[in-house]
Motif scaffolding. Structure first.
Motif, short mmCIF file in Angstrom:
data_model
loop_
_atom_site.label_atom_id
_atom_site.label_comp_id
_atom_site.label_asym_id
_atom_site.label_seq_id
_atom_site.Cartn_x
_atom_site.Cartn_y
_atom_site.Cartn_z
N ASP A 340 10.79 8.33 2.18
CA ASP A 340 10.99 6.91 1.86
C ASP A 340 9.69 6.29 1.34
O ASP A 340 9.69 5.55 0.34
CB ASP A 340 11.43 6.14 3.11
CG ASP A 340 12.86 6.45 3.50
OD1 ASP A 340 13.57 7.06 2.67
OD2 ASP A 340 13.26 6.11 4.63
N ALA A 341 8.59 6.57 2.05
CA ALA A 341 7.31 5.96 1.66
C ALA A 341 6.91 6.41 0.25
O ALA A 341 6.47 5.60 -0.59
CB ALA A 341 6.22 6.33 2.66
N ALA A 342 7.10 7.70 -0.02
CA ALA A 342 6.72 8.23 -1.34
C ALA A 342 7.61 7.61 -2.42
O ALA A 342 7.14 7.25 -3.51
CB ALA A 342 6.85 9.75 -1.36
N ALA A 347 8.29 4.30 -7.08
CA ALA A 347 9.13 3.32 -7.77
C ALA A 347 8.31 2.10 -8.19
O ALA A 347 8.64 1.42 -9.15
CB ALA A 347 10.29 2.89 -6.87
N ALA A 348 7.22 1.87 -7.46
CA ALA A 348 6.33 0.75 -7.81
C ALA A 348 5.27 1.18 -8.83
O ALA A 348 4.34 0.42 -9.13
CB ALA A 348 5.66 0.21 -6.55
N GLY A 349 5.39 2.42 -9.33
CA GLY A 349 4.49 2.87 -10.39
C GLY A 349 3.22 3.52 -9.90
O GLY A 349 2.27 3.68 -10.65
N ARG A 350 3.21 3.92 -8.61
CA ARG A 350 1.99 4.55 -8.06
C ARG A 350 2.27 5.99 -7.68
O ARG A 350 3.34 6.31 -7.16
CB ARG A 350 1.57 3.81 -6.79
CG ARG A 350 0.86 2.52 -7.05
CD ARG A 350 0.53 1.85 -5.73
NE ARG A 350 -0.15 2.74 -4.79
CZ ARG A 350 -0.22 2.51 -3.48
NH1 ARG A 350 0.34 1.44 -2.97
NH2 ARG A 350 -0.87 3.34 -2.69
N LEU A 351 1.28 6.84 -7.90
CA LEU A 351 1.37 8.20 -7.39
C LEU A 351 1.39 8.11 -5.86
O LEU A 351 0.52 7.46 -5.28
CB LEU A 351 0.15 9.01 -7.85
CG LEU A 351 0.17 10.51 -7.56
CD1 LEU A 351 1.25 11.21 -8.39
CD2 LEU A 351 -1.19 11.12 -7.86
N PRO A 352 2.39 8.71 -5.19
CA PRO A 352 2.43 8.57 -3.73
C PRO A 352 1.13 9.05 -3.07
O PRO A 352 0.56 10.05 -3.47
CB PRO A 352 3.60 9.48 -3.32
CG PRO A 352 4.45 9.58 -4.55
CD PRO A 352 3.51 9.49 -5.72
N THR A 389 7.49 12.35 -8.14
CA THR A 389 6.37 12.24 -9.08
C THR A 389 6.95 12.04 -10.48
O THR A 389 6.87 12.94 -11.32
CB THR A 389 5.48 13.50 -9.02
OG1 THR A 389 6.33 14.66 -9.12
CG2 THR A 389 4.69 13.58 -7.74
N PRO A 390 7.56 10.87 -10.73
CA PRO A 390 8.24 10.67 -12.02
C PRO A 390 7.29 10.70 -13.22
O PRO A 390 6.11 10.39 -13.11
CB PRO A 390 8.90 9.29 -11.87
CG PRO A 390 8.35 8.67 -10.65
CD PRO A 390 7.72 9.74 -9.82
N ALA A 391 7.87 11.09 -14.35
CA ALA A 391 7.09 11.28 -15.58
C ALA A 391 6.23 10.05 -15.91
O ALA A 391 5.09 10.20 -16.36
CB ALA A 391 8.05 11.58 -16.73
N GLU A 392 6.76 8.86 -15.66
CA GLU A 392 6.05 7.62 -16.05
C GLU A 392 4.67 7.54 -15.41
O GLU A 392 3.73 6.98 -15.98
CB GLU A 392 6.84 6.38 -15.63
CG GLU A 392 8.08 6.11 -16.47
CD GLU A 392 9.14 7.17 -16.30
OE1 GLU A 392 9.29 7.69 -15.17
OE2 GLU A 392 9.80 7.53 -17.29
#
Ligand SMILES: Cc1cc2nc3c(=O)[nH]c(=O)nc-3n(C[C@H](O)[C@H](O)[C@H](O)COP(=O)(O)OP(=O)(O)OC[C@H]3O[C@@H](n4cnc5c(N)ncnc54)[C@H](O)[C@@H]3O)c2cc1C
Length: 512
Positions: A340-342, A347-352, A389-392
């Protein structure tokens, strides 16, 4: 003509050639196989790694038998090991392939009672029933959701996976944060999804990871993934198909009575040929570009893949035998709360801060991928697959973010090891550590998988989405002479299964 020589293109080619059709496969890369290939990744280190995909579950035995595929898929002795810390002490959860007393003991030691294991067995018992009922439908024309539900002994679970958030379905049977996480990861492989959403995204991914061949077991292809696509290519050739690599298709022009395909060959020379039909083994977005259609928004992959060769397996702080723990899927920081945290951070645009991931040692089950020296000296492979770890996240600084992601996962793994991972890495001919990482952007660049999405786009429920689709093979495109065969272009083609290619061939052969 088949555009793209991944496993789906090759399976389509093999079936069509066997039925007497004239088949030419055009593949842009020097080797066939797409994301299912084996190769020596590190100079001077004689180890053939499955460079991208590495385990097989969804390839139906029926396709293996029909095509006479010469390949061996073997079970791992261990399903999974989860490294964790409980009450301040290193701990682990072992799940054997055949869950016996050692699994029961491991659940008891981690959770303090037998309840969680009972819930686990209840949940996965239901899933096996679902898998047994659902798997045979994958090689049939598409059923309506109602007809499919009528074929199931446990339609309630099918309904729950489709309608409810995956996190809730899992929580019905499992309460421990770590144990829930182990279950949830199957809904997140290559799929950036919120397990608390009722959008079905994680549910679909979960389903595909649990139904293969009616068992959901993920098996090791002996010789690596290249052995799988090598066997498919051999079957296609045996049947008379012509397979051409280094042939990049540049345009596909459909007409009422056929299709003209343009490509550039090995020397950069332009070529063109007419075909009755084109079977597209490429991602839908690639096909759209080739036909001049609007490709729409790109999908986004969400994985970090790291290939490694180890000089030795690292010892574990929990005291577990590494040869057991790394033989199955070794989960790290994949507890439900960590997932969940990751997700929230990504989703907020940060690398977990903490990237959930799993690692797996292929060579423990299949030493044949090691050269004689590497085998004799105890070398091993290690594959790491990171989630959320989405592409964006990589677009602003592809190499910098990838290096940072690698730094994080190595540190996270080290937290469970007696000796640092980097000390255990083999060195290549130039003395560099044998570690190769790929973000979704790297996968996109090397394999033409749009956005680096490992399934070419989000997976679909394996049923007809509309009344018109009932009874079809789910492979049609805007052009009647162009059929999809690929992972993302077909209803049930995701992962290494050959199912997209099978469906495209059946469409043409059955005239549906
Ligand atoms: C890192 C990673 C790990 C994965 N792990 C697993 C796993 O363990 N198990 C599993 O089941 N699945 C796994 N997958 C997913 C699986 O590999 C893919 O879903 C599957 O390979 C898709 O197969 P395909 O044949 O449809 O397409 P692809 O494998 O993408 O093949 C398409 C082919 O078309 C070619 N092509 C593209 N454009 C052109 C053109 N213009 N002209 C000619 N040829 C072209 C490409 O080069 C490629 O060879 C993984 C994928 C990745 C990337």
């Amino acid at each position: 003509m088949v555009v793209g020589g991944g496993h789906n293109g090759l399976v389509a080619a093999a079936y069509l050639a066997r039925s007497g059709r004239s088949v030419l496969v055009l593949e842009r890369l020097p080797e066939l196989g797409g994301a299912a290939v084996s190769r020596q990744v590190f100079e001077g280190v004689d180890v053939r790694l499955s460079a991208y995909s590495y385990l097989v579950s969804l390839l139906p035995n029926r396709i293996v038998a029909d095509l006479g595929l010469q390949l061996r898929l073997v079970d791992r002795s261990v399903a999974s090991y989860t490294a964790t810390v409980r009450d301040g002490r290193p701990a682990g959860l072992l799940v054997e392939r055949d869950e016996g007393p050692a699994t029961a003991t491991s659940f008891r030691q981690l959770t303090g009672s037998d309840d969680e294991f009972a819930g686990w067995q209840r949940f996965y018992g239901r899933l096996v029933t679902l898998a047994e009922d659902l798997a045979p439908t994958l090689t049939e024309p598409l059923l309506s959701p109602t007809d499919l539900a009528g074929r199931l002994r446990d339609p309630g679970l099918w309904h729950d996976l489709r309608e409810r958030p995956l996190a809730d379905v899992v929580a019905d049977c499992l309460s421990d944060d770590v144990v829930r996480g182990v279950a949830l990861t199957d809904g997140l492989i290559g799929t950036f999804a919120d397990v608390h959403a009722a959008d079905g995204l994680a549910g679909r991914c979960f389903l595909y990871h649990l139904v293969g061949n009616g068992t959901g077991r993920w098996r090791v292809p002996v010789g690596g993934m290249g052995a799988v696509t090598g066997a498919m290519a051999a079957a296609a050739r045996r049947a008379g198909a012509e397979l051409r690599s280094r042939a990049t298709v540049t345009a596909v022009e459909p007409r009422a009575d056929g299709v003209t395909v343009h490509w550039t060959d090995e020397d950069g020379g332009a070529a063109a040929a007419d075909a009755g039909h084109v079977v597209a083994g490429v991602a839908p977005r690639v096909l759209a570009q080739l036909t001049g259609a609007d490709p729409g928004p790109s999908p986004s992959g969400s994985q970090l893949k790291v290939n490694m060769v180890l000089a030795r397996l690292p010892r574990l702080r929990s005291g577990a035998d590494p040869a057991t723990a790394f033989a199955g899927t070794f989960h790290v920081d994949e507890a439900a709360g960590q997932l969940d945290a990751a997700y929230t951070q990504a989703a907020a645009g940060r690398l977990p801060d903490v990237i959930p991931f799993e690692v797996y040692c292929h060579s423990l089950t299949d030493p044949s991928i090691l050269g004689p020296v590497e085998r004799a000296t105890g070398r091993h492979t290690l594959t790491l697959f990171g989630l959320h770890t989405p592409a964006e996240l990589f677009r602003s600084d592809p190499e910098g973010v990838r290096d940072e992601a690698v730094r994080r996962v190595v540190a996270q793994l080290d937290a469970h090891l007696e000796e640092p991972l980097l000390d255990c890495l083999e060195r290549d001919a130039a003395g560099r550590p044998c570690l190769q990482a790929a973000s979704p952007l790297d996968v996109e660049a090397s394999l033409a998988m749009p956005g680096g999405h490992i399934f070419h786009g989000d997976l679909s429920w394996p049923v007809a989405a509309t009344d018109d689709e009932v009874g079809t093979w789910g492979v049609t495109t805007d052009h009647p002479r162009i059929l999809s065969a690929s992972s993302g272009g077909t209803v049930r083609g995701g992962a290494v299964s050959g199912l997209g290619g099978y469906a495209a061939a059946r469409h043409l052969l059955d005239g549906r």
